[in-house]
Write a protein that holds these residues in place. Structure first.
Motif, PDB file in Angstrom:
ATOM      1  N   LEU A 113      -4.866   9.887  -3.865  1.00 13.63           N
ATOM      2  CA  LEU A 113      -4.885  10.111  -2.422  1.00 13.63           C
ATOM      3  C   LEU A 113      -4.234  11.445  -2.047  1.00 13.63           C
ATOM      4  O   LEU A 113      -3.300  11.912  -2.710  1.00 13.63           O
ATOM      5  N   GLY A 169      -2.822   4.142  -7.127  1.00 12.57           N
ATOM      6  CA  GLY A 169      -3.184   4.387  -5.738  1.00 12.57           C
ATOM      7  C   GLY A 169      -2.650   3.278  -4.846  1.00 12.57           C
ATOM      8  O   GLY A 169      -2.296   2.193  -5.304  1.00 12.57           O
ATOM      9  N   TRP A 204      -6.171   3.332   1.789  1.00 10.87           N
ATOM     10  CA  TRP A 204      -7.025   4.351   1.171  1.00 10.87           C
ATOM     11  C   TRP A 204      -7.815   5.140   2.210  1.00 10.87           C
ATOM     12  O   TRP A 204      -8.791   5.823   1.879  1.00 10.87           O
TER      13      TRP A 204
END
Length: 231
Positions: A57, A83, A23
């Motif tokens: 993202l 994600g 992330w």
């Protein structure tokens, strides 16, 4: 029930650098990834899409931009559950530096027991992603009918985990699955079982040719995070 079109994001700067992005903010498509994304509208030209869902993202949003520009009727939704895996303290580190970490052996051979320091377990990653697919299947069915198809743009490990669930195989076997950057994987869900229609389809079978080193890793090791694809 709905047909799910899974698209892995195009090749990113982290893929090229051999970095496990997770992330980490500011990871974008590289030049090749942008070209892959530009080709996506043409590859999907014959597929009617009822909805488009994306990982939050940036590299996924960039991958979808040409498709959404070509299909202005589609309103993209984001879902954190698709994600990337939360790799915790591993995020932003070079994969070659992580190769000797004892946890890597667990990730490779017993991923259902892997918990990333400061991050999440791979079991939790799969559970949230599969939950998202189930909920979106039901929503698309209700709003568009059982013959509808919808698209999710996500990440290598997420897509592999969803495919493993669809095939009914244990998470410990999911490292046997490989999906290229900007590849298309299609799963048709029914009331009794899913059907895997495509897996990692890039539209170019040249990626099946043998290649040295690169994403395959030493001794058949899988690349955590998905890798950078064919050279």
């Amino acid at each position: 029930m709905a047909t799910l079109i899974l698209v892995r994001h195009g090749r990113s700067t982290a893929n090229t650098a051999g970095v496990l992005a997770g992330w980490t903010p500011g990871v974008h498509l590289d030049e090749r990834g942008a070209a892959q994304a530009a080709g996506l509208p043409g590859r999907l030209a014959d597929v009617s899409l009822a909805a488009v869902v994306s990982s939050p993202l940036e590299r996924c949003a960039q991958t979808l931009r040409p498709l959404l520009d070509a299909r202005r009727e589609l309103e993209p939704r984001t879902d954190d559950r698709i994600g990337e895996c939360h790799y915790g303290d591993w995020s932003g580190r070079k994969l070659r530096e992580l190769a000797d970490d004892p946890l890597m052996e667990v990730v490779q051979n017993h991923p259902s027991a892997a918990v990333f320091p400061g991050g999440e377990s791979m079991r939790a990653m799969q559970a949230r992603a599969v939950d998202a697919v189930r909920e979106w299947n039901a929503r698309v069915d209700a709003e568009h009918g059982e013959d509808a198809a919808y698209l999710m743009c996500s990440h290598g490990d997420i897509i592999k985990a969803i495919v493993a669930d669809a095939l009914g195989i244990h998470l410990d076997l999911f490292q046997r699955i490989h999906v290229e950057p900007c590849s298309v994987t299609a799963i048709r869900y029914t009331r009794t079982r899913p059907f895997l229609l495509r897996l990692g389809d890039t539209g170019d079978l040249g990626s099946l040719a043998p290649r040295g080193g690169g994403d395959r890793g030493a001794d058949g090791a899988a690349v955590v995070g998905g890798g950078s694809g064919a050279p």
